[in-house]
Design an enzyme around this catalytic site. Structure first.
Site, PDB file in Angstrom:
ATOM      1  N   THR A   1       0.837  -1.212   0.000  1.00  0.00           N
ATOM      2  CA  THR A   1       0.000   0.000   0.000  1.00  0.00           C
ATOM      3  C   THR A   1       0.868   1.258   0.000  1.00  0.00           C
ATOM      4  O   THR A   1       0.499   2.256  -0.616  1.00  0.00           O
ATOM      5  CB  THR A   1      -0.988   0.027   1.192  1.00  0.00           C
ATOM      6  OG1 THR A   1      -0.301  -0.374   2.371  1.00  0.00           O
ATOM      7  CG2 THR A   1      -2.157  -0.893   0.969  1.00  0.00           C
TER       8      THR A   1
ATOM      9  N   ASP B   1       2.302  -7.952  -7.798  1.00  0.00           N
ATOM     10  CA  ASP B   1       2.928  -6.732  -8.306  1.00  0.00           C
ATOM     11  C   ASP B   1       4.415  -6.873  -8.628  1.00  0.00           C
ATOM     12  O   ASP B   1       5.015  -5.980  -9.228  1.00  0.00           O
ATOM     13  CB  ASP B   1       2.710  -5.563  -7.326  1.00  0.00           C
ATOM     14  CG  ASP B   1       3.145  -5.902  -5.894  1.00  0.00           C
ATOM     15  OD1 ASP B   1       4.184  -6.573  -5.709  1.00  0.00           O
ATOM     16  OD2 ASP B   1       2.444  -5.468  -4.952  1.00  0.00           O
TER      17      ASP B   1
ATOM     18  N   HIS C   1      -0.398 -16.057  -6.224  1.00  0.00           N
ATOM     19  CA  HIS C   1      -1.460 -15.639  -7.148  1.00  0.00           C
ATOM     20  C   HIS C   1      -0.915 -15.209  -8.508  1.00  0.00           C
ATOM     21  O   HIS C   1      -1.592 -14.504  -9.247  1.00  0.00           O
ATOM     22  CB  HIS C   1      -2.290 -14.514  -6.519  1.00  0.00           C
ATOM     23  CG  HIS C   1      -3.041 -14.956  -5.305  1.00  0.00           C
ATOM     24  ND1 HIS C   1      -3.275 -14.139  -4.217  1.00  0.00           N
ATOM     25  CD2 HIS C   1      -3.598 -16.152  -4.979  1.00  0.00           C
ATOM     26  CE1 HIS C   1      -3.941 -14.811  -3.295  1.00  0.00           C
ATOM     27  NE2 HIS C   1      -4.143 -16.037  -3.729  1.00  0.00           N
TER      28      HIS C   1
END
Ligand code: ZN
Length: 245
Positions: free
Chosen positions: A16, A94, A111
């Site tokens: 974040t 990411d 993932h």
């Protein structure tokens, strides 16, 4: 003497600070918007060219690929460079652990990765950047250049299975590590949650770093609620010091 293995399980919270919102978590963007969720659901994606067109548009607009690693990603890579054996198991797509300097082979992406595309027919892989360049040049649904099959992001979509090889390695690392640090994950989604249990069952020292309570806080030897960007570098510095004693 062998140095103890450190496993770092990372979730959305570690990224974040790099400007990447939580898409997949229980309260993530996908789950709150059923129309957006369709764009990343395998069944809809494969069946409907219009869903694919919108999915590519979304990827072209959101700049995940532009994000930079932050202090927490760098601290993990520095620990590895210091000679401490480190493996990262991440729920994130990411690629920021690798951009911070973690070797690819020491990062397990549960993932998948948003930095690559994969063909759903021949399984050829390529850089996401190249596919997005084709979208920017006007292709609405860029097909596989090798076989003409449907291309998708190399992330695990809703309705897809996790890679059993990656999962098997993650379980093995959770069993073998002496220190298991869960950082920025709500630990409410499988398999990440289960891996914490595996590590604890095999005697790992468990540290949870997360803003919100997790179901594994009671099992943890240490629970840290401070901001990840400041607390993780401090924590890993201590780990490094302990390893050289
Ligand atoms: Zn193909």
């Amino acid at each position: 003497m062998n140095k103890p293995l450190v496993a770092v399980l990372s979730g959305a919270g570690i990224s974040t600070d790099s400007g990447i919102p939580d898409y997949r978590g229980p309260n993530g963007l996908w789950r709150r918007d059923p129309e957006a969720e369709k764009l990343v659901t395998y069944e809809y994606y494969m069946a409907d060219p219009e869903i694919r067109r919108r999915s590519w548009q979304m990827r072209s607009k959101n700049r995940t690929l532009m994000a930079e690693p932050n202090a927490a990603h760098r601290a993990v890579a520095e620990l590895e460079r210091s000679g401490t054996p480190v493996r990262v198991i991440t729920q994130n797509v990411d690629g920021l652990h690798q951009l911070a300097g973690m070797p690819d082979r020491k990062v397990l992406e549960l993932h998948g990765s948003a930095r690559s595309v994969v063909c759903t027919r021949c399984h050829a892989r390529g850089p996401m950047e190249d596919a997005l360049a084709r979208v920017d040049a006007g292709e609405e649904d860029p097909a596989c250049l090798a076989c003409g099959g449907i291309l998708k992001s190399a992330t695990v979509m809703f309705g897809e299975r996790l890679d059993p090889l990656v999962l098997g390695q993650a379980v093995a690392i959770s069993k073998a590590c002496t220190l298991f640090i869960a950082v920025g994950s709500s630990l409410q989604v499988q398999p990440a949650a289960g891996l914490v249990g595996v590590a604890a069952d095999h005697g790992a020292h468990l540290i949870v770093v997360n803003a919100e309570p997790t179901p594994y806080d009671e099992l943890a030897h240490e629970v840290i609620r401070e901001p990840i960007g400041t607390v993780l570098p401090e924590l890993l510095h201590t780990v490094r010091g302990a390893g050289t004693d």
